[in-house]
Design a protein around this motif. Structure first.
Motif, PDB file in Angstrom:
ATOM      1  N   UNK A 174      14.814   7.840   5.246  1.00 57.56           N
ATOM      2  CA  UNK A 174      15.361   9.194   5.366  1.00 57.56           C
ATOM      3  C   UNK A 174      15.813   9.491   6.794  1.00 57.56           C
ATOM      4  N   UNK A 175      15.039   9.032   7.793  1.00 61.09           N
ATOM      5  CA  UNK A 175      15.439   9.235   9.192  1.00 61.09           C
ATOM      6  C   UNK A 175      16.755   8.530   9.483  1.00 61.09           C
ATOM      7  N   UNK A 176      16.873   7.290   9.041  1.00 57.27           N
ATOM      8  CA  UNK A 176      18.110   6.536   9.267  1.00 57.27           C
ATOM      9  C   UNK A 176      19.294   7.202   8.564  1.00 57.27           C
ATOM     10  N   UNK A 177      19.064   7.688   7.353  1.00 59.38           N
ATOM     11  CA  UNK A 177      20.129   8.369   6.626  1.00 59.38           C
ATOM     12  C   UNK A 177      20.541   9.650   7.351  1.00 59.38           C
ATOM     13  N   UNK A 178      19.561  10.376   7.891  1.00 59.49           N
ATOM     14  CA  UNK A 178      19.865  11.602   8.631  1.00 59.49           C
ATOM     15  C   UNK A 178      20.688  11.293   9.881  1.00 59.49           C
ATOM     16  N   UNK A 179      20.365  10.179  10.554  1.00 61.05           N
ATOM     17  CA  UNK A 179      21.151   9.769  11.728  1.00 61.05           C
ATOM     18  C   UNK A 179      22.595   9.479  11.320  1.00 61.05           C
ATOM     19  N   UNK A 180      22.755   8.748  10.214  1.00 60.80           N
ATOM     20  CA  UNK A 180      24.094   8.421   9.737  1.00 60.80           C
ATOM     21  C   UNK A 180      24.856   9.693   9.357  1.00 60.80           C
ATOM     22  N   UNK A 181      24.160  10.612   8.687  1.00 59.06           N
ATOM     23  CA  UNK A 181      24.795  11.869   8.306  1.00 59.06           C
ATOM     24  C   UNK A 181      25.206  12.655   9.536  1.00 59.06           C
ATOM     25  N   UNK A 182      24.338  12.696  10.558  1.00 56.64           N
ATOM     26  CA  UNK A 182      24.650  13.429  11.782  1.00 56.64           C
ATOM     27  C   UNK A 182      25.842  12.803  12.485  1.00 56.64           C
ATOM     28  N   UNK A 183      25.898  11.464  12.542  1.00 53.23           N
ATOM     29  CA  UNK A 183      27.047  10.795  13.161  1.00 53.23           C
ATOM     30  C   UNK A 183      28.323  11.144  12.412  1.00 53.23           C
ATOM     31  N   UNK A 184      28.232  11.162  11.095  1.00 49.60           N
ATOM     32  CA  UNK A 184      29.411  11.491  10.281  1.00 49.60           C
ATOM     33  C   UNK A 184      29.847  12.926  10.554  1.00 49.60           C
ATOM     34  N   UNK A 185      28.885  13.862  10.604  1.00 52.44           N
ATOM     35  CA  UNK A 185      29.212  15.252  10.882  1.00 52.44           C
ATOM     36  C   UNK A 185      29.815  15.403  12.266  1.00 52.44           C
ATOM     37  N   UNK A 186      29.219  14.740  13.255  1.00 52.92           N
ATOM     38  CA  UNK A 186      29.748  14.825  14.607  1.00 52.92           C
ATOM     39  C   UNK A 186      31.171  14.307  14.665  1.00 52.92           C
ATOM     40  N   UNK A 190       0.836  -1.206   0.000  1.00 51.26           N
ATOM     41  CA  UNK A 190       0.000   0.000   0.000  1.00 51.26           C
ATOM     42  C   UNK A 190       0.872   1.258   0.000  1.00 51.26           C
ATOM     43  N   UNK A 191       0.359   2.318  -0.576  1.00 53.10           N
ATOM     44  CA  UNK A 191       1.113   3.559  -0.703  1.00 53.10           C
ATOM     45  C   UNK A 191       1.545   4.075   0.675  1.00 53.10           C
ATOM     46  N   UNK A 192       0.695   3.907   1.698  1.00 57.31           N
ATOM     47  CA  UNK A 192       1.041   4.353   3.051  1.00 57.31           C
ATOM     48  C   UNK A 192       2.284   3.629   3.573  1.00 57.31           C
ATOM     49  N   UNK A 193       2.379   2.337   3.279  1.00 56.19           N
ATOM     50  CA  UNK A 193       3.538   1.559   3.712  1.00 56.19           C
ATOM     51  C   UNK A 193       4.790   2.043   2.991  1.00 56.19           C
ATOM     52  N   UNK A 194       4.673   2.281   1.703  1.00 55.31           N
ATOM     53  CA  UNK A 194       5.813   2.774   0.932  1.00 55.31           C
ATOM     54  C   UNK A 194       6.260   4.138   1.456  1.00 55.31           C
ATOM     55  N   UNK A 195       5.293   5.010   1.788  1.00 52.66           N
ATOM     56  CA  UNK A 195       5.636   6.323   2.338  1.00 52.66           C
ATOM     57  C   UNK A 195       6.333   6.181   3.687  1.00 52.66           C
ATOM     58  N   UNK A 196       5.820   5.299   4.541  1.00 49.72           N
ATOM     59  CA  UNK A 196       6.442   5.081   5.844  1.00 49.72           C
ATOM     60  C   UNK A 196       7.869   4.569   5.682  1.00 49.72           C
ATOM     61  N   UNK A 197       8.063   3.599   4.807  1.00 46.73           N
ATOM     62  CA  UNK A 197       9.400   3.046   4.586  1.00 46.73           C
ATOM     63  C   UNK A 197      10.362   4.108   4.059  1.00 46.73           C
ATOM     64  N   UNK A 198       9.875   4.970   3.172  1.00 50.11           N
ATOM     65  CA  UNK A 198      10.721   6.036   2.640  1.00 50.11           C
ATOM     66  C   UNK A 198      11.093   7.034   3.740  1.00 50.11           C
ATOM     67  N   UNK A 199      10.127   7.399   4.587  1.00 57.72           N
ATOM     68  CA  UNK A 199      10.415   8.315   5.697  1.00 57.72           C
ATOM     69  C   UNK A 199      11.397   7.677   6.681  1.00 57.72           C
ATOM     70  N   UNK A 200      11.217   6.397   6.938  1.00 56.66           N
ATOM     71  CA  UNK A 200      12.123   5.683   7.839  1.00 56.66           C
ATOM     72  C   UNK A 200      13.537   5.647   7.266  1.00 56.66           C
TER      73      UNK A 200
END
Length: 81
Positions: free
Chosen positions: A29-41, A17-27
């Motif tokens: 992006x969140x994980x990527x942002x965490x990785x980016x923040x760790x790299x920046x730190x 379902x589109x909602x599941x695909x949207x949730x997975x995409x947001x998840x």
């Protein structure tokens, strides 16, 4: 209105379902942002440390101080012996 989207899951196309695909995409992006923040730190930390001659390490400093005090006590005890 049950919209579905095909995503790749473990190398295989899966219809969800589109909602599941949207949730997975947001998840993702969140994980990527965490990785980016760790790299920046990490890079900020390394940049800051590179210019310092002395870095405070509270645990190591306390352990060294305790060892020095113990050595001093042993030396005094042997003198007073």
């Amino acid at each position: 209105m049950n919209d579905t989207v095909v995503i790749i899951y473990h190398g295989e196309p899966v219809s969800v379902p589109k909602e599941v695909a949207n949730f997975l995409e947001q998840d993702r992006k969140r994980e990527q942002a965490k990785q980016d923040q760790r790299h920046l730190n990490k890079s900020e930390f390394e940049t800051v440390l590179s210019g310092l001659c002395y870095v405070r390490r509270p645990v190591e400093d306390a352990a060294l101080q305790n060892l020095q005090l113990e050595t001093l006590r042993t030396a005094v005890d042997s003198l007073l012996g």
